[in-house]
Design a protein around this motif. Sequence first.
Motif, PDB file in Angstrom:
ATOM      1  N   GLN A 151       0.838  -1.203   0.000  1.00  0.00           N
ATOM      2  CA  GLN A 151       0.000   0.000   0.000  1.00  0.00           C
ATOM      3  C   GLN A 151       0.872   1.251   0.000  1.00  0.00           C
ATOM      4  OE1 GLN A 151      -2.283   0.893   3.555  1.00  0.00           O
ATOM      5  NE2 GLN A 151      -4.063   1.499   2.342  1.00  0.00           N
ATOM      6  N   LEU A 173     -13.754  -9.266  -3.004  1.00  0.00           N
ATOM      7  CA  LEU A 173     -13.023  -8.302  -2.179  1.00  0.00           C
ATOM      8  C   LEU A 173     -13.608  -6.901  -2.357  1.00  0.00           C
ATOM      9  CD1 LEU A 173     -10.580  -7.521  -0.370  1.00  0.00           C
ATOM     10  CD2 LEU A 173      -9.247  -7.263  -2.484  1.00  0.00           C
ATOM     11  N   LYS A 176     -17.518  -7.014  -0.963  1.00  0.00           N
ATOM     12  CA  LYS A 176     -17.628  -7.144   0.492  1.00  0.00           C
ATOM     13  C   LYS A 176     -17.264  -5.851   1.210  1.00  0.00           C
ATOM     14  CE  LYS A 176     -14.658  -9.815   2.568  1.00  0.00           C
ATOM     15  NZ  LYS A 176     -13.932 -11.047   2.974  1.00  0.00           N
ATOM     16  N   ASN A 177     -16.308  -5.112   0.638  1.00  0.00           N
ATOM     17  CA  ASN A 177     -15.827  -3.893   1.275  1.00  0.00           C
ATOM     18  C   ASN A 177     -16.343  -2.619   0.606  1.00  0.00           C
ATOM     19  OD1 ASN A 177     -13.826  -4.984   3.362  1.00  0.00           O
ATOM     20  ND2 ASN A 177     -13.173  -6.034   1.478  1.00  0.00           N
ATOM     21  N   ILE A 179     -15.844  -1.345  -2.304  1.00  0.00           N
ATOM     22  CA  ILE A 179     -14.752  -0.574  -2.900  1.00  0.00           C
ATOM     23  C   ILE A 179     -15.103  -0.277  -4.354  1.00  0.00           C
ATOM     24  CG2 ILE A 179     -12.297  -0.507  -3.453  1.00  0.00           C
ATOM     25  CD1 ILE A 179     -11.916  -2.578  -1.168  1.00  0.00           C
ATOM     26  N   ARG A 197      -7.680   2.457  -1.150  1.00  0.00           N
ATOM     27  CA  ARG A 197      -8.785   1.829  -0.416  1.00  0.00           C
ATOM     28  C   ARG A 197      -8.802   0.310  -0.635  1.00  0.00           C
ATOM     29  NH1 ARG A 197     -13.297   3.245  -2.635  1.00  0.00           N
ATOM     30  NH2 ARG A 197     -12.561   4.748  -4.201  1.00  0.00           N
ATOM     31  N   GLU A 200      -6.015  -1.312   1.431  1.00  0.00           N
ATOM     32  CA  GLU A 200      -6.303  -1.252   2.871  1.00  0.00           C
ATOM     33  C   GLU A 200      -6.939  -2.557   3.339  1.00  0.00           C
ATOM     34  OE1 GLU A 200      -6.714   1.433   6.457  1.00  0.00           O
ATOM     35  OE2 GLU A 200      -5.487   1.450   4.641  1.00  0.00           O
ATOM     36  N   LYS A 201      -7.687  -3.223   2.439  1.00  0.00           N
ATOM     37  CA  LYS A 201      -8.397  -4.460   2.789  1.00  0.00           C
ATOM     38  C   LYS A 201      -7.697  -5.719   2.266  1.00  0.00           C
ATOM     39  CE  LYS A 201     -11.721  -2.108   4.676  1.00  0.00           C
ATOM     40  NZ  LYS A 201     -11.885  -2.109   6.156  1.00  0.00           N
ATOM     41  N   GLU A 203      -5.285  -8.839   1.698  1.00  0.00           N
ATOM     42  CA  GLU A 203      -4.598  -9.792   2.579  1.00  0.00           C
ATOM     43  C   GLU A 203      -3.582 -10.657   1.840  1.00  0.00           C
ATOM     44  OE1 GLU A 203      -7.712 -11.979   4.460  1.00  0.00           O
ATOM     45  OE2 GLU A 203      -8.364 -10.287   5.700  1.00  0.00           O
ATOM     46  N   SER A 248      -6.458   6.063   7.940  1.00  0.00           N
ATOM     47  CA  SER A 248      -5.982   4.725   7.574  1.00  0.00           C
ATOM     48  C   SER A 248      -5.313   4.009   8.747  1.00  0.00           C
ATOM     49  CB  SER A 248      -4.984   4.829   6.419  1.00  0.00           C
ATOM     50  OG  SER A 248      -4.352   3.595   6.182  1.00  0.00           O
TER      51      SER A 248
END
Length: 344
Positions: A151, A173, A176-177, A179, A197, A200-201, A203, A248
């Motif tokens: 990021q 992804l 769910k978020n 975005i 953004r 940020e989510k 993984e 953040s």
Amino acid sequence: MEQPKVSIIVPVYKVPENYLRKCIESIMVQTLKDIEILLVDDGSPDNCGEICDSYASKDSRIRVLHKKNGGLSSARNAGFFAATSKWIMFVDGDDWIEPDMCDYMYREGEKNDVQLVMCGIMKDYGKTSVEYKFYLEDHKVYASEECKWLQQQLLVYNGNIAVAYSKLIERELLQKNNILHDEVLRQGAEGLEFNLRLFEKLERAEFVNKPFYHYIYNESSISAAPTEENNEYVLKCFGKINEFIESSDNREMLEPWFDNRLLYVIITTAISGYFNPGNVDSYKTRKAKFSQYLKKPIIQVALKSDNLAGLSSQRKVTLFLIKHNAFLVLNLMGKVRKWQKTQK
């Protein structure tokens, strides 16, 4: 028909016909056949919509979405809402992709159980092509805390990953978020804001150092036009980015690089914007407008930054000239830069 493996979203607005045809045809010949191609006609006033329709009549995998003009972010969102695949890919309407891009990236994504696959990029000029350099490791899977470093790399100008294209993204992804591309940010740094953004989510992600994506340098494109409106779009993007960083979870890593990235924007805005020979304003008007631009609070803060990491010697000289209001020299540099691009 079974659910396609990849949904490819192509925003289309005032794309020169030869570019648009090459883009669509490069997607149609993908070696991965189980794809859906979503051509989003963003209210283009020319024959782009008709061209898209003509391809849809020949290939059942193509769907054309005709909508009122809302900008690049709006077009990408329209395509995303219409997509049905597990994986999403954005391709700009004046770019093109290698035949095995979808197949290779899809297999990597599935094999390594990641949410994002990134690839290399070629920048195509009229006569030459240049392959982007990346700091990322080939075929490395970045997981958990390593995604925080990724990021941060979005804000590193030479990191070359802060774009919506050249990526395969897991649709879940994004869903769910929630975005989406911010439709207020029609163009400019909208890809950077979107990716911050997204990351940020994130993984698990992978980078493959293969230049599957061809970015076409098109000096007549909307985002390349040296207009006051485009300059405002970019600053609006950076205002949103600054707000995001403040809240953040990764603020400590992101904050030191915000002003550094903005310095690149200021330099580019001077040479390719206000002092671009294509700017129709008189030199006196350009000088006055750029003076006002430099007075904006967000610009003033960035100009005081001591983080000059990554700036080339030429950019450092340009920054020095900007800080000392040497507008006549900047005007000359704008002409030289324009000439250099025509020679590539």
